[in-house]
Design a protein around this motif. Structure first.
Motif, PDB file in Angstrom:
ATOM      1  N   SER A 111      21.945   6.345  17.239  1.00 41.39           N
ATOM      2  CA  SER A 111      22.228   5.656  16.030  1.00 41.39           C
ATOM      3  C   SER A 111      22.476   4.221  16.447  1.00 41.39           C
ATOM      4  O   SER A 111      22.481   3.937  17.958  1.00 41.39           O
ATOM      5  N   GLN A 113      25.114   2.469  16.483  1.00 43.07           N
ATOM      6  CA  GLN A 113      26.286   2.517  17.062  1.00 43.07           C
ATOM      7  C   GLN A 113      26.280   3.201  18.398  1.00 43.07           C
ATOM      8  O   GLN A 113      26.576   2.430  19.425  1.00 43.07           O
ATOM      9  N   SER A 114      25.913   4.504  18.423  1.00 48.07           N
ATOM     10  CA  SER A 114      25.921   5.311  19.673  1.00 48.07           C
ATOM     11  C   SER A 114      25.117   4.757  20.509  1.00 48.07           C
ATOM     12  O   SER A 114      25.462   4.765  21.814  1.00 48.07           O
ATOM     13  N   ASP A 115      23.971   4.006  20.312  1.00 42.23           N
ATOM     14  CA  ASP A 115      22.937   3.657  21.501  1.00 42.23           C
ATOM     15  C   ASP A 115      22.879   2.193  21.189  1.00 42.23           C
ATOM     16  O   ASP A 115      21.509   1.672  21.400  1.00 42.23           O
ATOM     17  N   LEU A 116      23.869   1.325  21.115  1.00 46.58           N
ATOM     18  CA  LEU A 116      24.007  -0.015  21.097  1.00 46.58           C
ATOM     19  C   LEU A 116      23.249  -0.619  22.349  1.00 46.58           C
ATOM     20  O   LEU A 116      22.291  -1.650  21.976  1.00 46.58           O
TER      21      LEU A 116
ATOM     22  N   GLU B  85      26.856   1.372  27.422  1.00 48.02           N
ATOM     23  CA  GLU B  85      27.231   1.306  25.815  1.00 48.02           C
ATOM     24  C   GLU B  85      25.959   2.110  25.158  1.00 48.02           C
ATOM     25  O   GLU B  85      25.689   1.696  24.070  1.00 48.02           O
ATOM     26  N   THR B  86      25.341   3.097  25.814  1.00 50.35           N
ATOM     27  CA  THR B  86      24.431   3.884  25.187  1.00 50.35           C
ATOM     28  C   THR B  86      25.056   5.331  25.690  1.00 50.35           C
ATOM     29  O   THR B  86      25.219   5.726  26.671  1.00 50.35           O
ATOM     30  N   GLN B  87      24.961   6.134  24.361  1.00 51.65           N
ATOM     31  CA  GLN B  87      25.684   7.508  24.373  1.00 51.65           C
ATOM     32  C   GLN B  87      24.497   8.176  25.546  1.00 51.65           C
ATOM     33  O   GLN B  87      24.814   9.038  26.383  1.00 51.65           O
ATOM     34  N   PRO B 436      24.220  11.743  18.122  1.00 53.58           N
ATOM     35  CA  PRO B 436      23.773  11.765  16.789  1.00 53.58           C
ATOM     36  C   PRO B 436      22.652  12.846  16.578  1.00 53.58           C
ATOM     37  O   PRO B 436      21.797  12.631  17.467  1.00 53.58           O
ATOM     38  N   PRO B 488      31.233   4.969  12.870  1.00 52.06           N
ATOM     39  CA  PRO B 488      32.015   5.561  13.945  1.00 52.06           C
ATOM     40  C   PRO B 488      33.399   4.721  13.973  1.00 52.06           C
ATOM     41  O   PRO B 488      33.160   3.662  13.679  1.00 52.06           O
ATOM     42  N   GLN B 491      33.153   3.979  18.938  1.00 51.32           N
ATOM     43  CA  GLN B 491      31.857   3.529  19.457  1.00 51.32           C
ATOM     44  C   GLN B 491      32.066   2.126  19.803  1.00 51.32           C
ATOM     45  O   GLN B 491      32.961   1.550  19.303  1.00 51.32           O
ATOM     46  N   PRO B 492      30.969   1.409  20.485  1.00 49.87           N
ATOM     47  CA  PRO B 492      31.249  -0.080  20.782  1.00 49.87           C
ATOM     48  C   PRO B 492      31.170  -0.798  19.532  1.00 49.87           C
ATOM     49  O   PRO B 492      31.719  -1.728  19.778  1.00 49.87           O
ATOM     50  N   ILE B 493      30.601  -0.458  18.612  1.00 50.46           N
ATOM     51  CA  ILE B 493      30.515  -1.123  17.331  1.00 50.46           C
ATOM     52  C   ILE B 493      30.781  -0.273  15.983  1.00 50.46           C
ATOM     53  O   ILE B 493      30.635   0.959  16.368  1.00 50.46           O
TER      54      ILE B 493
END
Lengths: 467, 535
Positions: A111, A113-116, B85-87, B436, B488, B491-493
């Protein structure tokens, strides 16, 4: 029974019999076979797959793969002068590290956010390429340069509602074959006809262009450097001619030239495309290719892009930024057959390689690299031109690729390349069949990976081959 | 109801890395360097002239591009921060339709070696025997899995393989003199959008069949769509709902009788590997995604491979070149006179094909059969447990038969009860360290969809964790919906705002566009760059 005896596969968490049983118990069935009840019996494959049993040992698998691939020869152990759509350049070590990071290598989407971090890297790809190109919109890359040309022509066709594109008579056959498919056969209602304009001394013949461009022309497409390596010095005049007839100007450019030459936008290009592989991606036997598409930031262009456009945006927290897809509704994901062409998985990992590469080089790096390449290639051309019977038809005005004509040596390019092979040299691409007018000519590529000693070795090899 | 799942599993107290990382264009100091290239040596300058003299004067760049000027370690650090910063699938990702797999690192290390990475595609065939052998051997493996007669790997992804099918279909009908007349492609609303989109981009009219009560379009609907104008059927089976159309053989017969071709989009192959074959069902062509089913990494969207295979009757129309084995030697054959040409330069993402070949070798016939068993077993295990969680509803609840490797679920009841929908749930689940999920391709045929796919890699404990997370989020949605709607939180943002994204005055696809549109709001452009505010 140990896990190994049970046959547990190292890549399958649930291959233990006890775990399978626990799941069957939860579902309330006796066998896995019962779960395939939807498939009619007569559809089922009767026999077991005729494939060898799995190699579960990593050591054995590695040995198996390397024993086959060791049969290859590569461009580190050989001196390579092949280019023509895939080029040998230096790939900085940091690029390899970053694209090998699991977070970038293995995921699919996530997303905003998750993959900023990945989305930001994509934005940085577009932002840096935009600086090189002097253009405000760059989409995520498509499969290849040829595919980028194809999409750009289709954009122009939709924008102008015209169905002709003008392309030079000397053109890379690989790219042309792709573009021909994108322009559709004559039987299809949206067929775009490809009109060939003559070249003179390797550049677009302006007089012929003026005859070919009409009110039916959707776009003029040309490359700088061209397939044969030459900078198109008439770029501004070509763009002006196209504009006079209401046609779009689409230009293909090697991004590695842009530290030393002005970008096509400065000469009137409307849409700019090009290869991404030179920006820090290994050749990978052709598997490194990718293509960029860029334009001015006008809605009439933006609304025609097939692929993803990553925009910076605000978040719910004041002062914080994130990234999202702009003008996303027009893609085929949302609109199926009504979308702009189509999109899907492309070469997005390489966009990250490109971003890292551009950050590493910076403005001075691009300038220095451009100067080194243009110097080495001209040195090579001059040196080869000194060999008896060898000539250089286009002596100046090229970047990294140039034509070498062997006709007067009495040897064919095939013979010369075969002789070079014995000296562990891959000679240039043989042009004799595709461009007969150039006689026994080959397209040589010289880049920053070649030293002057390498070029002396090539010259000595050719001298030996033509004797 | 939902408590049972979440109580038995301890959820992680997760927070992603948050580096407050500036955009790279904000970094650097003039004069710093990340890569330095040698100057041309004296001999080169003597013979070739100074670099300036070699650049056509009218083209020379006088102002350098405004790229960041950074040291090598600064660049490395910046992109490492972005990777963190990437899940990025470092925990559990059940991203349905994309078949998340283990991407073996042994294949990565092999493919990075010069005997793959530093090979030029125009090298003589005798210097690429290892690569050509693997392309051929892998082709043979796919033939065994599909019953087809020849595969090519030129397509740069699944959608590009659908496009390959379009160009092959055109060339085939053209060879019969029927292309102008056969101008329709039939597909289903549950086939991936790329089937409809590539067909349209190739010049065909698209007819889309809708789902009926069995979960798939009726044979009557197909019959009504088929005619002498039918060029081809593009279809997947099972579809993303996990539902298998049992009439598929009859469908193929109907289309064939009308003179059309049948293309099997094997996007959902994982649950039927070794169980059915495209050829025996009557198909003329099929496609496998090597970055999905065959263990090559996805790269966040490629480099990917859509392996396209067809029968001997269609093989003359394939894109050039194909790999041919003659005695003990391999060569690239460019000689096919009826070839549809090319869909992409050269002959494919070779490293990805090598990784898929490695996967085929490591799994073997036994492992592939077991993997499809496990995929279907794990999905049904999830179906059973998910059905106990409040606010979740299975698609097509009246279809009682077990689904195959994935099931489309709906959060429609939760949305009605609480106002919390699928986007919010996906965002909140990420707060617990799971990537996600995939919702659904357009159009959504069930409200608030999500589509988990377990595959064969993830263990039962992983699946239990994932389900405990969604059960926990369900509890939260019913107890404290705002918590989920504003997710979220770890999360970073925070959630991005969408209002810039479709506004030509505000969108900014590059930093230079950002500065132009938003840089003058306060003070100097550089200072107006938003940064991650500390809370």
């Amino acid at each position: 029974m140990t896990a190994n005896e049970s046959g547990a596969h190292p890549w399958m968490g649930n291959s233990l019999a006890s775990v399978k049983q626990a799941m069957l118990d939860e579902i309330g069935v006796a066998t896995i076979e019962e779960l395939f009840e939807q498939i009619p019996k007569e559809h089922r494959l009767k026999a077991k797959l005729k494939l060898p049993p799995g190699i579960k040992s990593e050591a054995s698998l590695r040995r198996h793969l390397t024993s086959i691939l060791s049969k290859n020869e590569d461009c580190e152990e050989n001196l390579n002068f092949l280019g023509a759509g895939c080029w040998q350049h230096h790939v900085p070590a940091v690029v390899d590290e970053i694209v090998g990071r699991t977070e970038f290598l293995t995921p699919v989407w996530g997303s905003p956010q998750s993959d900023l971090g990945r989305n930001q890297a994509w934005f940085e790809y577009a932002s840096q390429l935009g600086e090189l190109l002097n253009m405000d919109v760059v989409s995520l890359p498509v499969y290849s340069w040829g595919c980028a040309i194809g999409h750009a022509i289709r954009m122009a066709s939709r924008m102008t509602d015209r169905h002709e594109v003008i392309i030079a008579d000397i053109f890379d056959p690989e790219r042309l074959s792709v573009v021909e498919n994108y322009c559709e056969p004559v039987d299809m209602p949206d067929h775009i006809s490809i009109v060939r304009v003559k070249t003179a001394n390797g550049l677009i013949d302006l007089a012929d262009l003026k005859k070919k461009v009409t009110a039916k022309t959707a776009a003029v497409y040309f490359e700088t450097p061209s397939y044969l390596g030459l900078f198109e010095t008439n770029a501004a005049a070509i763009a002006a001619t196209a504009r006079h007839f209401g046609a779009e100007t689409i230009v293909g450019v090697d991004p590695l030239t842009l530290g030393i030459v002005r970008p096509p936008a400065d000469f009137g290009a409307d849409i700019v495309v090009g290869p991404t592989q030179p920006l820090g991606v290994h050749m990978n036997c052709g598997g490194g290719v990718g293509g960029f598409i860029a334009s001015r930031d006008e809605a009439r262009y933006v609304r025609e892009y097939n692929g993803f456009l990553v925009s910076i945006t605000e978040t719910a927290r004041a002062g914080e930024f994130g990234f999202g897809l702009a003008s996303a509704h027009q893609t085929s994901y949302g609109m199926r057959e009504k979308g702009k062409d189509w999109t899907g998985n492309s070469v997005y990992l390489w966009a990250i390689a490109n971003a890292v590469y551009m950050s590493l080089l910076g403005p001075q790096g691009f300038k220095e690299l451009g100067e080194l390449i243009i110097s080495q290639s001209h040195f090579a051309a001059k040196r080869l031109g000194e060999i008896a019977g060898v000539s250089i038809p286009f002596k100046t005005g090229f970047f990294k690729e140039f034509v070498v004509d062997f006709t007067k040596t009495g040897k064919t390019v095939a013979e010369i390349n075969a002789a070079l092979r014995k000296q562990k040299i891959f000679g240039g691409k043989d042009l004799s069949a595709e461009i007969p007018a150039l006689g026994q000519s080959a397209l040589y590529c010289v880049t920053e990976v070649h030293t002057s000693e390498d070029i002396e070795r090539l010259a000595a090899g050719i001298e030996k081959a033509v004797m | 109801m939902g408590k049972k799942s979440s109580d038995s599993v301890k959820l992680r107290n997760f927070h992603s890395a948050s580096w407050d990382e500036p955009v790279v264009m904000q970094l650097g100091v003039p004069g710093r360097r990340g890569q330095v290239f040698a100057k041309p040596d004296a001999e080169v300058v003597k013979k070739a002239g100074k670099p300036d003299s070699l650049i056509p004067r009218e083209l020379a760049r006088t102002t350098l591009p405004k790229l960041p000027e950074m040291t090598e370690p600064e660049v490395q650090r910046h992109y490492l921060h972005l990777s963190q910063e990437t899940q990025g699938m470092v925990n559990i990702s059940l991203f349905g339709t994309c078949t998340m797999k283990y991407n073996a690192r042994v294949s990565e290390t092999v493919a990075q070696r010069p005997f793959v990475a530093e090979v030029h595609p125009l090298q003589p065939d005798d210097t690429m025997q290892g690569i050509l052998e693997i392309l051929h051997e892998f082709d043979l493996g796919l033939r065994e899995l599909s019953g087809m007669d020849q595969f090519v790997f030129q397509a740069g992804g699944g959608a590009d393989a659908a496009y390959t099918n379009c160009v092959v279909t055109r060339a085939y009908h053209k060879s019969l003199g029927e292309l102008g007349r056969r101008n329709e492609v039939i597909t289903s609303i549950q086939a991936h959008p790329c089937n409809a989109a590539t067909a349209a981009a190739a010049g065909f009219k698209v007819i889309t069949l809708n789902l009926e009560e069995n979960g798939y379009p009726s044979t009557e609907a197909l019959k009504a769509a088929v005619s002498g104008r039918t060029a081809a059927l593009f279809i997947n089976n099972p579809d993303d709902m996990g539902i298998y159309n049992p009439n598929i053989k009859e469908w193929v017969r109907i289309v064939h009788e009308a003179g059309g071709l049948c293309f099997y989009d094997h996007a959902n192959f994982n649950g039927v590997m070794g169980k059915i074959r495209a050829r025996e069902l009557g198909f003329d062509a099929c496609m496998f995604m090597l970055h999905k089913t065959f263990g090559a990494p996805k790269g966040g969207g490629g480099p990917a491979v859509g392996a396209y295979g067809c029968t001997a009757a269609l093989a003359p129309f394939l894109p050039k070149p194909v790999v041919v084995k003659e005695k003990d030697k391999y060569r690239l054959d460019y000689g096919m006179k009826q070839s549809a040409g090319k869909v992409r330069e050269f002959f494919g993402n070779v490293p990805q094909v090598i990784k898929a070949y490695a996967w085929l070798c490591a799994m073997g016939g036994d492992g592939i059969d077991e993997a499809s068993d496990i995929s279907v077993l794990a999905n049904n295990y999830m179906d059973k447990k998910l059905s106990k969680i409040r606010g979740l509803a299975m698609s097509n609840p009246d279809i009682r038969k077990h689904r195959l490797e994935m099931t489309r679920w709906s959060l429609g009841p939760m949305k009605t009860d609480t106002g919390v929908g699928t986007v919010e749930v996906a965002n909140r689940m990420a707060d617990y360290g799971v990537d996600p999920y995939w919702m659904s391709h357009e159009p959504w045929v069930v409200p608030e969809p999500f589509t988990p796919e377990a595959g064969e890699m993830y263990s039962k404990e992983d699946l239990d964790y994932w389900m405990a997370v969604i059960a926990k989020v369900s509890e939260e949605a019913y107890a404290e919906p705002e918590l989920v709607k504003s997710a979220p939180h770890n999360q970073p943002i925070r959630q991005i705002k969408g209002d810039w994204l479709d506004d030509p005055e505000k969108w900014a696809m590059t930093w230079r566009a950002y500065l132009r549109k938003h840089g003058s709001k306060s003070g100097t452009a550089e200072k107006t760059a938003p940064s991650h505010a500390a809370e």
